[in-house]
Design a protein around this motif. Structure first.
Motif, mmCIF file in Angstrom:
data_model
loop_
_atom_site.group_PDB
_atom_site.id
_atom_site.type_symbol
_atom_site.label_atom_id
_atom_site.label_comp_id
_atom_site.label_asym_id
_atom_site.label_seq_id
_atom_site.Cartn_x
_atom_site.Cartn_y
_atom_site.Cartn_z
ATOM 1 N N THR A 22 0.838 -1.195 0.000
ATOM 2 C CA THR A 22 0.000 0.000 0.000
ATOM 3 C C THR A 22 0.875 1.247 0.000
ATOM 4 O OG1 THR A 22 -0.090 0.161 2.414
ATOM 5 C CG2 THR A 22 -1.807 -1.151 1.340
ATOM 6 N N GLY A 23 0.283 2.318 -0.455
ATOM 7 C CA GLY A 23 0.905 3.617 -0.283
ATOM 8 C C GLY A 23 0.712 4.039 1.163
ATOM 9 N N VAL A 24 1.408 5.087 1.564
ATOM 10 C CA VAL A 24 1.306 5.593 2.928
ATOM 11 C C VAL A 24 0.915 7.061 2.849
ATOM 12 C CG1 VAL A 24 2.499 5.908 5.127
ATOM 13 C CG2 VAL A 24 3.105 3.986 3.650
ATOM 14 N N ALA A 25 -0.024 7.450 3.699
ATOM 15 C CA ALA A 25 -0.489 8.835 3.725
ATOM 16 C C ALA A 25 -0.663 9.277 5.173
ATOM 17 C CB ALA A 25 -1.815 8.959 2.976
ATOM 18 N N ILE A 26 -0.680 10.575 5.366
ATOM 19 C CA ILE A 26 -1.048 11.144 6.655
ATOM 20 C C ILE A 26 -2.354 11.891 6.444
ATOM 21 C CG2 ILE A 26 -0.452 12.790 8.475
ATOM 22 C CD1 ILE A 26 2.512 12.099 7.902
ATOM 23 N N VAL A 27 -3.339 11.556 7.263
ATOM 24 C CA VAL A 27 -4.628 12.245 7.229
ATOM 25 C C VAL A 27 -4.613 13.261 8.358
ATOM 26 C CG1 VAL A 27 -7.133 11.982 7.390
ATOM 27 C CG2 VAL A 27 -5.781 10.224 6.255
ATOM 28 N N THR A 28 -5.068 14.469 8.057
ATOM 29 C CA THR A 28 -5.103 15.548 9.038
ATOM 30 C C THR A 28 -6.502 16.118 9.151
ATOM 31 O OG1 THR A 28 -4.489 17.126 7.309
ATOM 32 C CG2 THR A 28 -2.698 16.244 8.663
ATOM 33 N N ASP A 84 10.105 9.239 8.209
ATOM 34 C CA ASP A 84 10.137 9.751 9.585
ATOM 35 C C ASP A 84 8.789 10.343 9.989
ATOM 36 O OD1 ASP A 84 10.497 11.915 7.796
ATOM 37 O OD2 ASP A 84 11.706 13.043 9.241
ATOM 38 N N ALA A 85 8.157 11.069 9.101
ATOM 39 C CA ALA A 85 6.831 11.628 9.386
ATOM 40 C C ALA A 85 5.809 10.511 9.560
ATOM 41 C CB ALA A 85 6.394 12.576 8.269
ATOM 42 N N SER A 86 5.860 9.512 8.696
ATOM 43 C CA SER A 86 4.938 8.393 8.801
ATOM 44 C C SER A 86 5.060 7.702 10.146
ATOM 45 C CB SER A 86 5.196 7.388 7.678
ATOM 46 O OG SER A 86 4.367 6.256 7.841
ATOM 47 N N ARG A 87 6.281 7.425 10.556
ATOM 48 C CA ARG A 87 6.512 6.758 11.847
ATOM 49 C C ARG A 87 6.021 7.628 13.010
ATOM 50 N NH1 ARG A 87 9.536 2.207 11.743
ATOM 51 N NH2 ARG A 87 10.711 1.758 9.850
#
Length: 164
Positions: A22-28, A84-87
Motif C-alpha cells: 500500500t501507499g502511505v499517507a497522513i490524514v489531518t 520519519d513523518a509516517s513513523r
C-alpha cells in the motif's frame, strides 16, 4: 444477517493482508483550532461521480472522534523521503501542540494541514461514516487536489517501509 463461525487466526490474517503493498499517507483534520494527524495505509478512491475517497480510522484513536466531529480532512500522500513523518504520526499519545512543526506544511482551503513535500494532497468533506468493526470507514467528497512534489512514493509491505 447470520453469524459466521471463525477459523482464521488474527495473526495469520495480519500476515496475509500485509502482503498487499500500500501507499502511505497522513490524514489531518483541525478541530477547535487544534491540528490532529494520523498515518494511514487505508486510503482509497471510491467514486468518480461524485468524487469520493475513504480512509479507515481506529475507533479508540483520539483522531477518530476529532475527524468525525470536524467533518473535513486532508490527505497527504507521502514521498519516499517522508518515512520519519509516517513513523511519528503512527505513534499514539504524542502531544498535539506543535506536532506538525518538524515538517513543512501549509493550510488548505478547508483549514487542514497539508504536507508540502507530499506527492499529492486531497482535501475532503465527510459525507458518511460507516461501522467497520474496530474501525470506522470515513467517506468524503473531494473539495481540492494538488500535486506539490514529484518522486517515488513511500510504500508499506510485509510489515516494512519500502520504496520503488
Amino acid at each position: 444477517m447470520h453469524s459466521i463461525e471463525r477459523h482464521v487466526d488474527p495473526g495469520n490474517y495480519r500476515k496475509v493482508v500485509g502482503r498487499f503493498a500500500t501507499g502511505v499517507a497522513i490524514v489531518t483534520t483541525r478541530l477547535d483550532g487544534v491540528d490532529h494527524a494520523m498515518t494511514v495505509n487505508s486510503f482509497t478512491s471510491v467514486s468518480l461521480d461524485p468524487l469520493l475517497v475513504l480512509f479507515c480510522a481506529e475507533k479508540v484513536a483520539r483522531f477518530h472522534d476529532a475527524v468525525v466531529e470536524a467533518g473535513v480532512w486532508g490527505v497527504s500522500v507521502l514521498h519516499a523521503s517522508m518515512e520519519d513523518a509516517s513513523r511519528f504520526f503512527a505513534h499514539r499519545g504524542r502531544p498535539l501542540n506543535g506536532q506538525l512543526a518538524r515538517w513543512e506544511h501549509h493550510r488548505g482551503d478547508s483549514g487542514v494541514a497539508l504536507f508540502t513535500g507530499a506527492l499529492a494532497t486531497v482535501e475532503v468533506a465527510t459525507t458518511a461514516v460507516y461501522d467497520g468493526g474496530d474501525h470506522s470507514i470515513v467517506v468524503g467528497e473531494v473539495t481540492a487536489l494538488a500535486t506539490p512534489a514529484e518522486g517515488a512514493p513511500l510504500l508499506y509491505h510485509d510489515g516494512r517501509y519500502k520504496t520503488l
